[in-house]
Design a protein around this motif. Structure first.
Motif, mmCIF file in Angstrom:
data_model
loop_
_atom_site.group_PDB
_atom_site.id
_atom_site.type_symbol
_atom_site.label_atom_id
_atom_site.label_comp_id
_atom_site.label_asym_id
_atom_site.label_seq_id
_atom_site.Cartn_x
_atom_site.Cartn_y
_atom_site.Cartn_z
ATOM 1 N N GLU A 144 0.823 -1.199 0.000
ATOM 2 C CA GLU A 144 0.000 0.000 0.000
ATOM 3 C C GLU A 144 0.866 1.262 0.000
ATOM 4 O O GLU A 144 0.604 2.194 -0.774
ATOM 5 C CB GLU A 144 -0.963 -0.046 1.184
ATOM 6 N N ALA A 169 0.706 4.254 -2.837
ATOM 7 C CA ALA A 169 0.475 5.643 -2.439
ATOM 8 C C ALA A 169 1.592 6.538 -2.967
ATOM 9 O O ALA A 169 1.346 7.619 -3.509
ATOM 10 C CB ALA A 169 0.381 5.737 -0.923
ATOM 11 N N ARG A 213 1.449 7.059 -6.764
ATOM 12 C CA ARG A 213 0.356 7.965 -7.066
ATOM 13 C C ARG A 213 0.809 9.408 -6.818
ATOM 14 O O ARG A 213 0.637 10.292 -7.649
ATOM 15 C CB ARG A 213 -0.816 7.629 -6.131
ATOM 16 N N GLN A 220 -7.891 -6.117 -1.976
ATOM 17 C CA GLN A 220 -8.322 -4.980 -1.171
ATOM 18 C C GLN A 220 -7.411 -3.766 -1.285
ATOM 19 O O GLN A 220 -7.663 -2.737 -0.676
ATOM 20 C CB GLN A 220 -8.444 -5.391 0.299
ATOM 21 N N ALA A 221 -6.369 -3.902 -2.062
ATOM 22 C CA ALA A 221 -5.448 -2.768 -2.203
ATOM 23 C C ALA A 221 -6.128 -1.647 -2.976
ATOM 24 O O ALA A 221 -7.166 -1.856 -3.603
ATOM 25 C CB ALA A 221 -4.189 -3.230 -2.915
ATOM 26 N N SER A 222 -5.532 -0.470 -2.949
ATOM 27 C CA SER A 222 -6.177 0.681 -3.585
ATOM 28 C C SER A 222 -6.181 0.545 -5.105
ATOM 29 O O SER A 222 -6.981 1.152 -5.779
ATOM 30 C CB SER A 222 -5.510 1.976 -3.134
ATOM 31 N N ARG A 252 -6.397 -2.793 -7.621
ATOM 32 C CA ARG A 252 -6.495 -4.257 -7.551
ATOM 33 C C ARG A 252 -5.263 -4.863 -8.209
ATOM 34 O O ARG A 252 -4.993 -4.624 -9.378
ATOM 35 C CB ARG A 252 -7.793 -4.735 -8.207
#
Lengths: 337, 337
Positions: free
Chosen positions: B252, B256, B259, B282-284, B286
């Motif tokens: 994660e 982040a 991004r 469930q990661a931001s 997939r």
DNA sequence: GAAAGCTGTCGAAGCGCTTCGACAGCCTAT
DNA sequence: ATAGGCTGTCGAAGCGCTTCGACAGCTTTC
């Protein structure tokens, strides 16, 4: 396999003497003790567990029932399990791992067969079907969690009500008036798992006392679920500036979403989490949080149990006081625009 | 406690008959069997575990050694443990939970005392000190993991070398030429944990074969560590477009950071993870990932063990084939600028 | 110096079960 | 009809340990 008798013969004493050396239940002269200990070492003797259990009706095993589902708090469960196992060992006990799968039958089987001397039950529901059995059996047990009715039971848990109150207080002190609670998955509430409801209770009661507006929304873990939940919350209460999160799997998604929407943490919104320390310190923003003291709970449960097995100790409910650690995710509420 | 003798008396048969009804080791007439079963039910009889173990020298317990440290793969460990426990139950076995803490002594204690009939060892290091003991004891054991020398041992594990190769192949197919590997914490490599090194081996070998440039960097979990590691990687290899991550706690943070730096996933960079399914979904973003088949490993280990205990089965190394699932985090390499 | 009290050790019983050999009763094959 | 083979049941031994009562050999006490 080396037996007691062989050790006795090797040391030139009787079997009972060896037994007493091992258990310390009668006094043994220093010379004899040493000779026996020497023989034990030399022969590599390990007492046979079955024979011991049969003769003494004590297995020196503690059963630990963990939840079968892994939809929440996995690291916490694991930490508790490990704390239980290591603490138990220091008291001479081993740990038998039972999953919730068998339910009440597991309790019957374990107590009926004398497999374990005592048991620790995790993931207790408010009105758990295992409770009557635990109450009526003569084997000691400790619950990690808090059911609705605790008469005749021993429980250890974090004081989740106080935890909820603490989170709200912290945000209130910082000037936040509109607070949203991002909770566990709906299934957790439907199951009436105690901790979730107690946290909510604490949150609500204290909010009311402090005159805050509180909105609670359950939330599955993961990014998509969190996105939907957050949208709903901000739609219903656009002025929300404080978040309380009690769902590990929602923490990181929440932070990512806030960032994405241009809401800065902690300048625009504050986030307080109820989660293990590791999650709080490794998140993309270091989180102000109330830690779940998993290790302490596991250790405490075992110690209670050992006390009971030794004839000390009694039924009581121990609620560990929550501690809130301020980190980088909470700050003063933004000035009203 | 109800005993065999009481059941026998209640049913009007001898103790041995009841025993044979229970074990099925001799034929019993239907009428007798029914009468005995009825008595067992009525009296709520559960055979005493200790007595059973003593008489049969079989405890019907499987020991499971889990790692003490929780610096990696906690959910995987948990999933394995639960799979082991539930599978064991279907074969009539219970599971004793041992932590790595005691090390080789735990092996000695368990085999010496007859506490468990067999054991499953997790978190095996390449040259683990428990291996000699496991080899020389007559109790069956199965390792989850792969040590350097597997002679005389039974092992189950994901084929991590193939996993590494698979990740690289996937990225190569998409046109990526510069690939960075974000690995486990340095401590994991220092400990010579097999899976980490084997994955790396697969990654390197296949990269070489495919003519790719590969850079490997260990990484502690968490946001800060990941930030430092990523900066280093992009500094050394600015053309990196493919990432392989083998560290749940880095996933994660990596997403982040990418991004934040304006690198779009999967348009600018692709990410492939080696992690449990839950993390991937469930990661931001997939994640395209190779799943660690925790449940299958646990189940398989128990089944091997039960086979050995029944006199079937033999020593062998089973490497489960990795499966790569393409999700939203990988795509064609950007056109060379 | 005898009674009383300790200390250290032993022998034997027994914990609840499994399992082996024995055998009664029946069926089948000669 | 009789030998041999099954089937279903029983009795007894024994698994390796704990623990109780017994007691020999001391020391203490008046």
């Amino acid at each position: 396999m080396v037996t007691l008798a062989e050790v006795a013969q090797h040391a030139g004493v009787s079997a009972s003497t060896v037994s007493y050396v091992l258990s310390g239940k009668r006094s043994i002269s220093t010379t004899t003790r040493r000779r026996v200990e020497e023989s034990i070492r030399k022969l590599g003797y390990h007492p046979n567990a079955g024979a011991r259990a049969l003769a003494s009706s004590r297995s020196n095993i503690i059963a630990l029932m963990i939840p079968l589902r892994t939809d929440m708090y996995v690291p916490v469960m694991m930490e508790i399990a490990i704390a239980v196992a290591t603490t138990a060992r220091t008291h001479g006990y081993d740990v038998l791992l039972l999953t919730g799968e068998e339910g009440p039958d597991a309790v019957r089987r374990v107590t009926g067969s004398g497999l374990a001397d005592a048991m620790i039950v995790m993931d207790v529901e408010l009105d758990d079907e295992r409770l009557p059995l635990l109450r009526e059996t003569d084997r000691p047990s400790v619950l990690i969690g808090l059911p609705a009715d605790t008469t005749g039971l021993t429980c250890v848990d974090l004081d989740f009500k106080a935890t909820g109150a603490l989170c709200v207080e912290h945000l209130a002190t910082l000037g936040h008036r509109d607070i949203a609670v991002i909770g566990e998955a709906p299934a957790v509430y439907e199951r009436h798992t105690g901790f979730a409801e107690r946290t909510l209770d604490g949150l609500r009661t204290r909010s009311r006392e402090l005159g805050l507006r509180l909105l609670h929304r359950p939330c599955e873990g993961g990014y998509d679920a969190m996105a939907a939940t957050l949208a709903r919350i901000l739609d219903e209460r656009p002025d929300t500036t404080g978040f309380v999160v009690q769902n590990e799997a929602a923490v990181e998604p929440l932070l990512a979403l806030l960032r994405q929407q241009g809401r800065a943490v902690p300048e625009d919104v504050s986030v307080v989490a109820v989660c293990p320390e590791q999650v709080a310190t490794q998140a993309s923003v270091r989180l102000t949080s109330v830690a779940v003291p998993a290790q302490e709970m596991g250790r405490h449960a075992v110690e209670q149990l050992v006390a009971k097995l030794d004839g000390r100790g009694s039924d009581e409910v121990v609620l560990l006081a929550p501690e809130l650690t301020v980190r980088a995710s909470s700050g003063p509420a933004p000035v009203q625009s």
